[in-house]
Scaffold this active site. Structure first.
Site, PDB file in Angstrom:
ATOM      1  N   ASP A 303     115.651  93.242   5.384  1.00 13.43           N
ATOM      2  CA  ASP A 303     116.217  93.204   6.727  1.00 13.43           C
ATOM      3  C   ASP A 303     115.106  93.592   7.703  1.00 13.43           C
ATOM      4  OD1 ASP A 303     117.869  92.814   8.830  1.00 13.43           O
ATOM      5  OD2 ASP A 303     119.492  94.078   8.118  1.00 13.43           O
TER       6      ASP A 303
HETATM    7  C1  BGC Z   1     120.249  92.424  11.069  1.00 16.55           C
HETATM    8  C2  BGC Z   1     120.315  91.198  10.204  1.00 16.55           C
HETATM    9  C3  BGC Z   1     119.722  90.029  10.938  1.00 16.55           C
HETATM   10  C4  BGC Z   1     118.308  90.369  11.306  1.00 16.55           C
HETATM   11  C5  BGC Z   1     117.569  89.251  11.980  1.00 16.55           C
HETATM   12  C6  BGC Z   1     118.878  92.657  11.632  1.00 16.55           C
HETATM   13  O1  BGC Z   1     118.892  93.640  12.616  1.00 16.55           O
HETATM   14  O2  BGC Z   1     120.682  93.539  10.332  1.00 16.55           O
HETATM   15  O3  BGC Z   1     121.639  90.955   9.822  1.00 16.55           O
HETATM   16  O4  BGC Z   1     119.810  88.878  10.171  1.00 16.55           O
HETATM   17  O5  BGC Z   1     118.314  91.489  12.170  1.00 16.55           O
HETATM   18  O6  BGC Z   1     117.999  89.039  13.246  1.00 16.55           O
END
Ligand code: BGC
Length: 768
Positions: A303
């Site tokens: 993530d």
């Molecule tokens: C989130 C993810 C997301 C990623 C990219 C993160 O802050 O937890 O779910 O896909 O950002 O935007």
């Protein structure tokens, strides 16, 4: 014609680049004999390409950057953007996220193809969570439809639009089960139940990926967040998760497994630690469970920044150590920690990371690129004509409208206030959310245009027979546009009450649009109070004092606590954040042109103190008082145990009755138990019922919940019509995981419940 030209250009660009390579290869023969050789399997092609790559280039494939800069303008000069650009040219970037639109995607892809040594195409990721520009209901709302086909179509539409905008990978579906409405990200998932969640995970993966990933209108999906992110303590985002084997195996894992079985190409790990180990550095989750036990052959992306956050967690000594822990645990791609690209090569050289892990990660990533067809044509998702015709098409609008209607849940309809009469009524519409054309889009709709939703007011105005008058009453949040933080802060301004009260006084019916602004749910939006935000409760009571004929239309990204409304307001409609067609969907339900059929995918608590709250709880040793007034049983002294509205609950403008379930037991011959029930429409209009089957295994070597959803089917019935529904229970429904993760089916006594929600008393028994 155009495609051929692009291919030829690509070919010569790569040819030219290969000629600069230190270790020369005969590119012409490499291209024809390897990359485009149809007799080679994808795995063979991947291996042969990897043979040509340096360690740094392989690591480059594992590096993902976010791209908020103008690729078509002058090269960025400072900060991270300059480094990103440099690395892109070196072939040290395997993927970009947050680049969208054909123009930008083409520009960034062109750099990777034409300026990096090997010209390996980028995979372009984006959070296409519930639609790209044409927005579907938020996933929690979609789940309320229980309509797997419609949910699949919604993902298909999202994939069509996103792929037309150059994107080939979505960070969806989020399949985190959650039992805690305080967590803002419940809006992104399918609610509290692993069975429903698994079916929806499968539907969404199939919708995004289709049956052929190389089709330019499909995109790779990503099951996230692996794992236990939905179990962050106290519902506070990014918090720690402490979960035992029973919950991990039976509640959290099933939707991930269903996504894997549906062929999902990627997984994303999560921000939280699970039992003291950050998920990003968790070898058990990523290598043992996912890659070994489940044989997952796609790749895992971290993530955002979660690799470097392992330092802050207190798990990694420093950034270098974080990179080592993440790759060794099985995280294949680094989203925005910028650490793989800086640390991994030296870690390999020092012997702290086995080069085989780098090889494996790069090969998983490159394989998905092959499957997407990016090696045939890196610009295959970059067709301006398709972008212009697909995005926002009428077909897409009607498909999101269909799902929006199906997602609405009728929670209360005392005295049949709904459906509304179509003429002769003076209708007051009150509440800022009624005229809002952005909030209905919900959170996580990055590419949608502001003000692009049909508001509730507009939807109602499309029906001309009544007099519709609007008064805002009060805002929900202080922000109007711009700063996101302003959209989370409740207003205290009650200056609009007077006008709204006056209007309510002279109206026949008052439609009150209350709830959460879209930006009050979603990532980083945990709430400790789950009532109507700000002054809305006050507004509701003030209006009720002058006109009791209220239809409360809720907008929210999570279950709310509305005990006063549940008690006093005659009619309540759960309208979530329904997307682009929100107002039309709500109006069609309010006027009865669509008979509501949604069922809650999450329990609605009476108060925050009940959380976590879920229907599939365990009985405990003290489920009820032995004598009246006794205190030593599992309860609160100041609140009921039951939810305000249970999982699976939702009314219709008609009513349904159920016969007692009948069990046909043939388990000893063919390991099957069938359960059938007759469902009758006992009301006056056609309606759709979601028939739900719950099972209780009365005693087992690991205690089973008091009931678990094990089947559901939707049935449309004319007034007076009866249909028989039959469910087949196999070992898959009858068994459970023990704490060692082994699936067991144990003989014994079962109860089976069939009805319209998780509290149905309609049951029978059988013995296995
Ligand atoms: C989130 C993810 C997301 C990623 C990219 C993160 O802050 O937890 O779910 O896909 O950002 O935007």
């Amino acid at each position: 014609m155009k495609l051929i030209t692009v291919r030829i250009l690509f070919f010569f660009a790569v040819l030219q680049l290969f000629s600069c390579k230190q270790k020369e290869i005969d590119l012409l023969s490499f291209k024809t004999s390897v990359l485009q050789n149809e007799s080679l399997s994808v795995d063979q092609k991947v291996e042969k390409l990897l043979d040509q790559m340096t360690l740094e280039e392989k690591i480059g494939q594992m590096n993902q950057y976010s791209g908020f800069w103008d690729f078509t303008g002058p090269a960025p000069k400072d900060g991270k953007a300059a480094t990103k650009m440099e690395n892109l040219k070196k072939g040290w970037v395997g993927s970009m996220l947050n680049v969208s639109g054909v123009k930008d995607v083409k520009a960034v892809q062109k750099i990777a193809i034409e300026e990096s040594r090997l010209g390996i195409p980028l995979i372009i990721g984006f959070d296409v969570i519930h639609g790209y520009k044409t927005i579907s209901p938020i996933p929690l709302a979609e789940a309320a439809s229980w309509d797997l086909e419609a949910i699949k179509i919604s993902a298909q539409v999202a994939a069509q639009e996103a792929s037309a905008a150059g994107i080939n990978w979505t960070f969806a579906p989020m399949v985190d089960i959650s039992r805690d409405a305080r967590w803002g990200r419940v809006m992104e998932g399918a609610g509290e139940d692993p069975y429903l969640g698994s079916k929806i995970a499968k539907a969404r993966v199939s919708g995004f990926q289709g049956s052929d990933l190389s089709d330019p209108s499909t995109i790779a999906a990503c099951a996230k967040h692996f794992a236990a992110y939905g179990f962050v303590e106290a519902g506070r985002d990014y918090n720690t998760a402490d979960v035992g084997a029973a919950t991990l195996n039976s509640i959290i894992m099933p939707p991930f497994k269903a996504a894997k079985d549906a062929g999902v190409k990627t997984f994303m790990n999560s921000f939280n630690d699970l039992n003291g180990i950050p998920a990003t550095g968790d070898t058990y989750l990523q290598r043992t469970v996912l890659k070994e036990n489940w044989n997952f052959d796609g790749f895992i992306v971290s993530d955002w920044g979660s690799i470097s956050e392992m330092v802050t967690h207190g798990y990694a000594r420093d950034d270098n150590h974080a990179a080592e822990l993440a790759i060794n645990a099985g995280s294949d791609m680094d989203m925005e920690s910028h650490l793989y690209v800086t640390e991994l090569a030296s870690l390999v050289k020092q012997g702290k990371v086995d080069e085989a892990y780098i090889h494996d990660a790069a090969s998983r990533i490159i394989k998905v690129k092959f499957e997407l067809g990016l090696f045939d044509d890196p610009y295959k998702y970059c067709d301006e004509a398709r972008e212009a015709s697909v995005i926002g098409s009428e077909k897409n609008q009607s498909s999101v409208l269909d799902l929006a209607k199906k997602s609405i849940v009728l929670l209360k309809n005392q005295n049949n206030v709904l459906p509304l009469a179509k003429k002769g009524q003076k209708i007051a519409v009150i509440g800022a959310l009624a005229s809002d054309k952005t909030s209905p889009l919900g959170n996580w709709r990055l590419a949608a245009d502001i003000n692009s939703a049909v508001s509730l007011l507009e939807g109602l105005q499309a029906y001309s027979g009544n007099t519709i008058t609007y008064a805002k009453g009060a805002d929900v949040v202080i922000g109007k546009t711009g700063f996101v933080s302003e959209l989370t802060i409740n207003t205290t301004d009650t200056s609009g009450f007077k006008e709204a009260i006056m209007l309510a006084k002279k109206s026949d019916v008052v439609i009150m649009a209350l709830g959460e602004h879209a930006m009050q749910s979603g990532e980083g939006r945990s709430r400790a109070y789950l009532g109507l935000p700000g002054v809305q409760q006050e507004l509701l009571e003030a209006i009720f004092a002058v006109n009791k004929n209220i239809v409360l239309v809720l907008s929210n990204g999570r279950p709310l606590t509305i005990p006063w409304a549940a008690q006093n307001i005659p009619t309540i409609l759960e309208g979530w954040h329904l997307g682009t067609q929100s107002g039309n969907a709500l109006a069609q339900v309010l006027y009865g042109d669509y008979n509501p059929s949604g069922k809650l995918p999450m329990s609605f608590p009476r108060s925050v103190g009940q959380l976590p709250l879920y229907y599939n709880y365990k009985n405990t040793g003290r489920p009820s008082p032995v004598n009246p007034g006794q205190v030593f049983w599992t309860h609160y002294i100041d609140q009921k145990n039951t939810p305000q509205y249970p999982f699976g609950f939702g009314l219709s403008y008609t009513t349904f009755s159920y016969s007692k379930p009948m069990v046909f037991h043939t388990y000893s011959q063919d390991k099957q138990v069938t359960v059938s029930v007759k469902v009758t429409n006992t009301g006056k209009r056609e309606g759709k019922e979601t028939v739900q089957l719950y099972l209780r295994d009365l005693f087992a070597s690991v205690i089973r919940p008091i009931r678990e959803l094990k089947g559901f089917e939707q049935v449309v019935l004319e007034p007076g019509q009866t249909k028989e529904i039959t469910f087949t229970l196999t070992d898959q429904e009858l068994g459970f995981f023990n704490n060692q993760g082994i699936w067991l089916v144990e003989k014994g006594d079962f109860e089976v419940y069939v009805g319209g929600d998780s509290q149905t008393k309609n049951k029978t028994n059988f013995k296995l």
